[in-house]
Write an enzyme that holds these catalytic residues in place. Structure first.
Site, short mmCIF file in Angstrom:
data_model
loop_
_atom_site.label_atom_id
_atom_site.label_comp_id
_atom_site.label_asym_id
_atom_site.label_seq_id
_atom_site.Cartn_x
_atom_site.Cartn_y
_atom_site.Cartn_z
N SER A 217 1.55 2.68 -6.13
CA SER A 217 2.90 2.36 -5.69
C SER A 217 2.85 1.60 -4.37
O SER A 217 1.92 1.77 -3.58
CB SER A 217 3.73 3.64 -5.52
OG SER A 217 5.08 3.32 -5.20
N ASP A 218 3.85 0.75 -4.16
CA ASP A 218 3.95 0.03 -2.90
C ASP A 218 5.42 -0.26 -2.61
O ASP A 218 6.22 -0.43 -3.54
CB ASP A 218 3.17 -1.28 -2.95
CG ASP A 218 2.99 -1.88 -1.56
OD1 ASP A 218 2.12 -1.39 -0.82
OD2 ASP A 218 3.74 -2.82 -1.22
N GLN A 219 5.75 -0.30 -1.34
CA GLN A 219 7.12 -0.58 -0.95
C GLN A 219 7.15 -1.68 0.10
O GLN A 219 6.34 -1.68 1.04
CB GLN A 219 7.81 0.66 -0.38
CG GLN A 219 9.27 0.46 -0.05
CD GLN A 219 9.91 1.71 0.51
OE1 GLN A 219 9.75 2.02 1.67
NE2 GLN A 219 10.63 2.45 -0.34
#
Length: 231
Positions: A107-109
């Site tokens: 995941s990445d934001q």
């Protein structure tokens, strides 16, 4: 053996001690539970983020964490959405190469304001400047997630966009907020899961957990598709 892996778990291995006394259970009860557990795939979170660990723990699935070795620098000409999606997939793929039998979550934001990517402040003065810049404005938070299992050729990805509108802010209240929440490791300089909402005018999202770092509504659907038993 059956384990309760709900709140109270360690940050690395999300399993606790047995919650049942086998002397009180019918014959064959634990054999059945052990068979169910043995059929369930290993789940790995490709992240060392305490925020993502806490979110994934809410699904009450046993999992471990492994730090991906991924260059997170933005590529030339790469937009915020492309960056978030590429990094989420790259993190999952990196750990999947080490654990091909496991189901791996990456995941990445990325926070975007005025067409520019907003990073983690790292210092109080940069956090103050970020929040004052957001005063009366809206910021988009793009949270990408990828779920991969090499052996089963399972590969799904998703990106959530959450828009946060900030009310008019002055420096004194911004400094009070930063002293309270210490959001120096958070893109956008606030924590929505803590006192961050005091800065907001409104928030538009399909998944309230996405802004914290992991969109659980979609992730739960992905994990069910990957064969995990969820409520």
């Amino acid at each position: 053996m059956f384990y309760d892996n709900c709140p109270g778990m360690s940050s690395r291995e999300y399993s606790l001690t047995p919650i049942f006394n086998d002397s009180l259970m019918p014959t064959g009860y634990f054999t059945t539970l052990m068979n169910i557990q043995s059929r369930q795939k290993q789940l790995i979170l490709a992240s060392t983020s305490v925020y993502r660990q806490a979110l994934l723990a809410r699904l009450c699935l046993p999992f471990t964490t492994h730090a991906p070795q991924v260059d997170e620098n933005q590529l030339p000409g790469e937009g915020a959405a492309q960056l978030a999606q590429r990094l989420a997939k790259a993190k999952a793929e990196d750990v999947s190469r080490l654990f091909p039998d496991a189901v791996v979550i990456g995941s990445d934001q990325v926070a975007e304001f005025g067409g520019s990517i907003i990073g983690k402040p790292g210092s109080e003065e940069i956090a103050v400047a970020q929040l004052l810049q957001f005063s009366g404005q809206s910021v988009n938070f793009l949270t990408a997630v990828a779920v991969i299992c090499n052996v089963s050729d399972f590969n799904q990805s998703f990106m959530d966009i959450t828009s946060v509108s900030f009310r008019d802010l002055d420096e004194d209240e911004v400094r009070r907020y930063i002293a309270l929440d210490q959001p120096l490791d958070c893109a956008g300089s606030f924590k929505s899961e803590a006192a961050g909402p005091v800065l907001m005018q409104s928030i538009c999202t399909d998944d309230p957990t996405a802004i914290i770092g992991l969109p659980l509504i979609t992730l739960a659907r992905m994990l069910r598709s990957a064969g995990f038993k969820l409520p």
